[in-house]
Design a protein around this motif. Structure first.
Motif, PDB file in Angstrom:
ATOM      1  N   UNK A  18      37.881  31.905  15.323  1.00 32.77           N
ATOM      2  CA  UNK A  18      37.854  30.439  15.234  1.00 32.77           C
ATOM      3  C   UNK A  18      38.109  29.997  13.798  1.00 32.77           C
ATOM      4  N   UNK A  19      37.471  30.656  12.851  1.00 33.28           N
ATOM      5  CA  UNK A  19      37.650  30.307  11.448  1.00 33.28           C
ATOM      6  C   UNK A  19      39.065  30.628  10.987  1.00 33.28           C
ATOM      7  N   UNK A  20      39.600  31.765  11.436  1.00 33.28           N
ATOM      8  CA  UNK A  20      40.968  32.125  11.089  1.00 33.28           C
ATOM      9  C   UNK A  20      41.943  31.092  11.651  1.00 33.28           C
ATOM     10  N   UNK A  21      41.719  30.696  12.895  1.00 36.78           N
ATOM     11  CA  UNK A  21      42.592  29.697  13.522  1.00 36.78           C
ATOM     12  C   UNK A  21      42.501  28.359  12.791  1.00 36.78           C
ATOM     13  N   UNK A  22      41.300  27.982  12.365  1.00 35.53           N
ATOM     14  CA  UNK A  22      41.128  26.725  11.622  1.00 35.53           C
ATOM     15  C   UNK A  22      41.876  26.782  10.296  1.00 35.53           C
ATOM     16  N   UNK A  23      41.798  27.923   9.613  1.00 39.93           N
ATOM     17  CA  UNK A  23      42.508  28.085   8.342  1.00 39.93           C
ATOM     18  C   UNK A  23      44.011  27.974   8.554  1.00 39.93           C
ATOM     19  N   UNK A  40      36.078  23.424   2.250  1.00 41.68           N
ATOM     20  CA  UNK A  40      34.983  24.284   2.673  1.00 41.68           C
ATOM     21  C   UNK A  40      33.743  24.038   1.825  1.00 41.68           C
ATOM     22  N   UNK A  41      33.924  23.899   0.521  1.00 47.61           N
ATOM     23  CA  UNK A  41      32.783  23.665  -0.364  1.00 47.61           C
ATOM     24  C   UNK A  41      32.162  22.291  -0.164  1.00 47.61           C
ATOM     25  N   UNK A  42      33.008  21.268   0.072  1.00 43.18           N
ATOM     26  CA  UNK A  42      32.511  19.900   0.180  1.00 43.18           C
ATOM     27  C   UNK A  42      32.050  19.524   1.582  1.00 43.18           C
ATOM     28  N   UNK A  43      32.751  20.012   2.608  1.00 49.04           N
ATOM     29  CA  UNK A  43      32.487  19.563   3.974  1.00 49.04           C
ATOM     30  C   UNK A  43      31.994  20.652   4.916  1.00 49.04           C
ATOM     31  N   UNK A  44      31.878  21.889   4.415  1.00 54.36           N
ATOM     32  CA  UNK A  44      31.413  23.002   5.251  1.00 54.36           C
ATOM     33  C   UNK A  44      32.223  23.074   6.554  1.00 54.36           C
ATOM     34  N   UNK A  45      33.537  23.191   6.413  1.00 62.28           N
ATOM     35  CA  UNK A  45      34.435  23.135   7.580  1.00 62.28           C
ATOM     36  C   UNK A  45      34.237  24.282   8.559  1.00 62.28           C
ATOM     37  N   UNK A  46      33.589  25.363   8.129  1.00 59.34           N
ATOM     38  CA  UNK A  46      33.336  26.500   9.025  1.00 59.34           C
ATOM     39  C   UNK A  46      31.925  26.480   9.610  1.00 59.34           C
ATOM     40  N   UNK A  47      31.175  25.429   9.335  1.00 59.36           N
ATOM     41  CA  UNK A  47      29.803  25.258   9.841  1.00 59.36           C
ATOM     42  C   UNK A  47      28.906  26.446   9.503  1.00 59.36           C
ATOM     43  N   UNK A  48      28.964  26.873   8.274  1.00 58.18           N
ATOM     44  CA  UNK A  48      28.147  28.004   7.828  1.00 58.18           C
ATOM     45  C   UNK A  48      26.717  27.560   7.561  1.00 58.18           C
ATOM     46  N   UNK A  49      25.798  28.499   7.658  1.00 57.53           N
ATOM     47  CA  UNK A  49      24.383  28.178   7.477  1.00 57.53           C
ATOM     48  C   UNK A  49      24.004  28.011   6.006  1.00 57.53           C
ATOM     49  N   UNK A  50      24.704  28.697   5.107  1.00 51.04           N
ATOM     50  CA  UNK A  50      24.439  28.566   3.678  1.00 51.04           C
ATOM     51  C   UNK A  50      25.765  28.453   2.928  1.00 51.04           C
ATOM     52  N   UNK A  51      25.681  28.042   1.681  1.00 47.25           N
ATOM     53  CA  UNK A  51      26.885  27.928   0.858  1.00 47.25           C
ATOM     54  C   UNK A  51      27.510  29.311   0.614  1.00 47.25           C
ATOM     55  N   UNK A  52      26.676  30.319   0.396  1.00 45.87           N
ATOM     56  CA  UNK A  52      27.178  31.677   0.178  1.00 45.87           C
ATOM     57  C   UNK A  52      27.911  32.182   1.419  1.00 45.87           C
ATOM     58  N   UNK A  53      27.359  31.887   2.580  1.00 43.06           N
ATOM     59  CA  UNK A  53      28.000  32.301   3.843  1.00 43.06           C
ATOM     60  C   UNK A  53      29.326  31.563   4.016  1.00 43.06           C
ATOM     61  N   UNK A  54      29.379  30.299   3.647  1.00 40.88           N
ATOM     62  CA  UNK A  54      30.624  29.526   3.751  1.00 40.88           C
ATOM     63  C   UNK A  54      31.704  30.130   2.865  1.00 40.88           C
ATOM     64  N   UNK A  55      31.329  30.566   1.669  1.00 38.87           N
ATOM     65  CA  UNK A  55      32.293  31.187   0.774  1.00 38.87           C
ATOM     66  C   UNK A  55      32.780  32.517   1.330  1.00 38.87           C
ATOM     67  N   UNK A  56      31.896  33.293   1.935  1.00 36.91           N
ATOM     68  CA  UNK A  56      32.273  34.559   2.526  1.00 36.91           C
ATOM     69  C   UNK A  56      33.218  34.344   3.710  1.00 36.91           C
ATOM     70  N   UNK A  57      32.900  33.357   4.536  1.00 35.15           N
ATOM     71  CA  UNK A  57      33.743  33.061   5.696  1.00 35.15           C
ATOM     72  C   UNK A  57      35.132  32.636   5.235  1.00 35.15           C
ATOM     73  N   UNK A  58      35.215  31.849   4.170  1.00 36.83           N
ATOM     74  CA  UNK A  58      36.513  31.415   3.654  1.00 36.83           C
ATOM     75  C   UNK A  58      37.332  32.605   3.149  1.00 36.83           C
ATOM     76  N   UNK A  59      36.677  33.529   2.476  1.00 41.63           N
ATOM     77  CA  UNK A  59      37.413  34.622   1.841  1.00 41.63           C
ATOM     78  C   UNK A  59      38.048  35.584   2.844  1.00 41.63           C
TER      79      UNK A  59
END
Length: 65
Positions: A18-23, A40-59
């Motif tokens: 889902x995250x890959x498709x969104x990207x 991703x940093x401003x709007x949490x587009x991947x709906x991650x539970x924490x900021x660190x998790x959001x960065x990992x999901x983006x990478x």
């Protein structure tokens, strides 16, 4: 048949289709990787539970794209 050694390291991550498709969708809309990172940093587009998790999901989708 020559079998390759199994690496269990990859299973610690979810299969983030889902995250890959969104990207890919955002890239198709004309967004750059830096714009997607900012979203991703401003709007949490991947709906991650924490900021660190959001960065990992983006990478991960970034590496696959």
């Amino acid at each position: 048949m020559n079998r390759k050694p199994y690496s269990a390291g990859a299973v610690k991550f979810s299969f983030w289709f889902i995250e890959f498709r969104k990207t890919v969708q955002l890239l198709a809309e004309g967004k750059s990787f830096s714009e997607i990172k900012l979203l991703n940093e401003q709007e949490n587009i991947y709906s991650a539970s924490t900021k660190a998790r959001a960065q990992m999901i983006y990478s991960l989708p970034l590496r696959r794209a």
